[in-house]
Enzyme design. Structure first.
Site, short mmCIF file in Angstrom:
data_model
loop_
_atom_site.label_atom_id
_atom_site.label_comp_id
_atom_site.label_asym_id
_atom_site.label_seq_id
_atom_site.Cartn_x
_atom_site.Cartn_y
_atom_site.Cartn_z
N GLY A 16 -32.75 12.29 25.83
CA GLY A 16 -32.82 13.71 26.19
C GLY A 16 -31.62 14.47 25.65
N ARG A 77 -37.26 10.39 21.47
CA ARG A 77 -37.44 9.08 22.09
C ARG A 77 -38.22 8.28 21.04
NH1 ARG A 77 -35.01 10.21 27.11
NH2 ARG A 77 -35.71 12.20 27.92
N ASP A 108 -28.01 5.61 28.47
CA ASP A 108 -27.93 4.14 28.42
C ASP A 108 -29.06 3.51 27.60
OD1 ASP A 108 -29.79 4.80 30.32
OD2 ASP A 108 -28.93 3.57 31.92
N THR A 130 -25.82 12.70 28.51
CA THR A 130 -27.04 12.82 29.32
C THR A 130 -26.73 13.67 30.54
OG1 THR A 130 -28.57 11.65 30.79
CG2 THR A 130 -26.51 10.53 30.36
N ASP A 132 -28.00 13.22 33.28
CA ASP A 132 -28.28 12.43 34.49
C ASP A 132 -27.05 11.79 35.15
OD1 ASP A 132 -30.94 13.00 33.92
OD2 ASP A 132 -31.30 11.09 32.92
N ASP A 134 -25.88 8.94 34.75
CA ASP A 134 -26.27 7.62 35.25
C ASP A 134 -25.75 6.47 34.39
OD1 ASP A 134 -27.84 8.23 33.08
OD2 ASP A 134 -29.71 7.53 33.94
N ARG A 176 -33.90 11.61 36.31
CA ARG A 176 -34.67 10.37 36.13
C ARG A 176 -34.59 9.51 37.39
NH1 ARG A 176 -35.36 7.06 30.58
NH2 ARG A 176 -33.64 8.36 29.94
P1 ADP Z 1 -31.34 7.87 27.11
O1 ADP Z 1 -30.58 7.42 25.91
O2 ADP Z 1 -31.04 9.28 27.48
O3 ADP Z 1 -31.20 6.89 28.26
P2 ADP Z 1 -33.97 6.78 26.55
O4 ADP Z 1 -33.93 5.75 27.62
O5 ADP Z 1 -35.24 7.48 26.32
O6 ADP Z 1 -32.88 7.93 26.73
O7 ADP Z 1 -33.54 6.05 25.20
C1 ADP Z 1 -33.45 6.78 24.01
C2 ADP Z 1 -33.92 5.93 22.87
O8 ADP Z 1 -33.07 4.79 22.73
C3 ADP Z 1 -35.31 5.36 23.02
O9 ADP Z 1 -36.31 6.28 22.69
C4 ADP Z 1 -35.26 4.21 22.02
O10 ADP Z 1 -35.39 4.69 20.72
C5 ADP Z 1 -33.84 3.71 22.22
N1 ADP Z 1 -33.84 2.60 23.19
C6 ADP Z 1 -33.94 2.65 24.52
N2 ADP Z 1 -33.95 1.43 25.07
C7 ADP Z 1 -33.89 0.57 24.04
C8 ADP Z 1 -33.88 -0.85 23.94
N3 ADP Z 1 -33.93 -1.63 25.03
N4 ADP Z 1 -33.79 -1.39 22.71
C9 ADP Z 1 -33.74 -0.63 21.61
N5 ADP Z 1 -33.74 0.71 21.65
C10 ADP Z 1 -33.81 1.31 22.83
O1 F6P Z 2 -32.48 11.93 30.70
C1 F6P Z 2 -32.58 13.31 30.78
C2 F6P Z 2 -33.89 13.72 31.38
O2 F6P Z 2 -33.93 15.13 31.42
C3 F6P Z 2 -34.20 13.14 32.74
O3 F6P Z 2 -33.53 13.80 33.78
C4 F6P Z 2 -35.69 13.25 32.79
O4 F6P Z 2 -36.23 12.25 33.61
C5 F6P Z 2 -36.09 13.03 31.37
O5 F6P Z 2 -34.96 13.28 30.58
C6 F6P Z 2 -37.23 13.89 30.91
O6 F6P Z 2 -37.52 13.52 29.62
P1 F6P Z 2 -38.50 14.35 28.64
O7 F6P Z 2 -37.76 15.58 28.21
O8 F6P Z 2 -38.73 13.40 27.51
O9 F6P Z 2 -39.70 14.66 29.45
#
Ligand code: ADP
Ligand code: F6P
Length: 345
Positions: A16, A77, A108, A130, A132, A134, A176
């Site tokens: 995000g 994502r 993360d 982020t 969040d 978190d 989240r």
């Molecule tokens: P954030 O980084 O804000 O936590 P996401 O959890 O959506 O957001 O992760 C962002 C991107 O990081 C994912 O769309 C994916 O491309 C990559 N990613 C997340 N988890 C993994 C994983 N376990 N292994 C490899 N890439 C990952």
């Molecule tokens: O991680 C940031 C965040 O805005 C969360 O608070 C929420 O759960 C999620 O992303 C929403 O994601 P998207 O914009 O892909 O719907």
């Protein structure tokens, strides 16, 4: 053997978007260029890495962005990054473009991708971005401060109308699975109830009784901040209305919480952490996550950082709960009626 000199670094934003990411990108680019290291801006997070979408960044490319929300590099994502094929392609792209180090600005999930790249020999440094909050190894993540202020202002506005109509309002905030935005706004907005995924017991009857009790004590509106991790605000509002007879509305704040010009704090720490990430790469450090602890910039090994656990403060939550009740005498007056102008708000 002498350290291999870093000549080119890549930077991407992933997950995000968060206000302040642009400040971090600007800092990465300028800190690197100042030391004669070239920078490739990778577009759309890991999507751009897999599909080889990148641009050579100049100092001018990052002018006039520090005050802008979102991310000029776009974000995405990217499910493909989770697959062995996607990872292998991303590694290849880095090698093909001569990327000696990669700064990943994200949450993360993004760091999990960075960890895998690092395990395949692509040096990656994580910068927490982020809304969040978190990420366990840091007290602060880029975007949180702006998001809570945006949400707080929106909730103040909802409160005005909720009070005027003597309603109950269920307001859902992002985060989240984490309740940090809900906790901060709950306290800052003086909410009557804060529902956090970490501590909510799903006892809706208790919630309903509190609304009725507050109403009997002269409180004519009731603000519930509900975290996204609990969700279902619309059906919750309907059930509350049916049980209490008090008109109840749900508002889901949604993506407005992610937008807007970053706060001073997000620009400040975004800039410092972006520059720090470049310094780590140029010092030959590998696989680190940057963070803020007690106001200082720190860094952790990516495996260690990702294995840490973080607990939202129970104490802060309990204080919030005590602040949300009306105590003492309620000066109901001779006829037992409440002076509305005195007791409404
Ligand atoms: P954030 O980084 O804000 O936590 P996401 O959890 O959506 O957001 O992760 C962002 C991107 O990081 C994912 O769309 C994916 O491309 C990559 N990613 C997340 N988890 C993994 C994983 N376990 N292994 C490899 N890439 C990952
Ligand atoms: O991680 C940031 C965040 O805005 C969360 O608070 C929420 O759960 C999620 O992303 C929403 O994601 P998207 O914009 O892909 O719907």
């Amino acid at each position: 053997m002498a350290e291999k000199k870093v000549k080119t670094i890549g930077v991407l934003t992933s997950g995000g978007d968060a206000p302040g990411m642009n400040a971090a990108i600007r800092a990465v680019v300028r800190r690197a260029l100042a030391q004669n290291v070239s920078v490739k801006g990778i577009l759309k997070g890991y999507d751009g890495l897999i599909n080889n979408e990148m641009v050579d960044m100049t100092s001018r490319d990052v002018s006039d962005i520090i005050q802008r929300g979102g991310t000029i590099l776009y974000t995405a994502r990217c499910p493909e990054m989770r697959t062995p094929e996607g990872l292998a392609t991303a590694v290849e792209t880095c090698k093909k473009n001569g990327i000696d180090g990669l700064v990943v600005i994200g949450g993360d999930g993004s760091f999990a991708g960075a960890q895998k790249l690092a395990n395949e020999g692509i040096n990656a440094i994580g910068v927490p971005g982020t809304i969040d909050l978190d990420i366990a190894c840091t007290d602060y993540t880029i975007g949180f401060d702006t998001a809570i202020n945006t949400a707080m202002e929106a909730i103040d506005k909802i409160r005005d109308t909720s009070a005027s109509h003597e309603r109950c309002s269920v307001i859902e905030v992002m985060g989240r699975h984490a309740g940090y935005i809900a906790l901060w706004c709950g306290i800052a907005n003086g909410a009557d109830d804060i529902l956090l995924p970490e501590y909510y017991d799903y006892d809706e009857q208790k919630l309903i009784e509190k609304i009725i009790l507050n109403r009997s004590r002269g409180k004519t509106h009731h603000i519930i901040i509900n975290a996204e991790g609990i969700g279902h605000s619309t059906s919750m509002a309907k059930r509350i209305e049916a049980a209490t007879g008090i008109e109840t509305r749900a508002t889901i704040l949604g993506h407005m919480q992610r937008g807007g010009s970053p706060s001073c704090r997000d620009r400040f720490y975004g800039s410092l952490m972006g520059a720090y990430a470049v310094d780590l790469l140029l010092r030959g450090e590998t696989k680190r996550i940057v963070g803020i602890k007690s106001g200082e910039i720190v860094d952790f090994d990516i495996n260690e950082g990702l294995s840490m656990k973080k607990q939202i403060s129970k104490e802060q939550f309990e204080i919030a709960q005590t602040l949300s009740y009306s105590y003492g005498n309620f000066n109901l007056g001779a006829a037992g009626t409440i002076n509305p102008l005195k007791h409404k708000f």
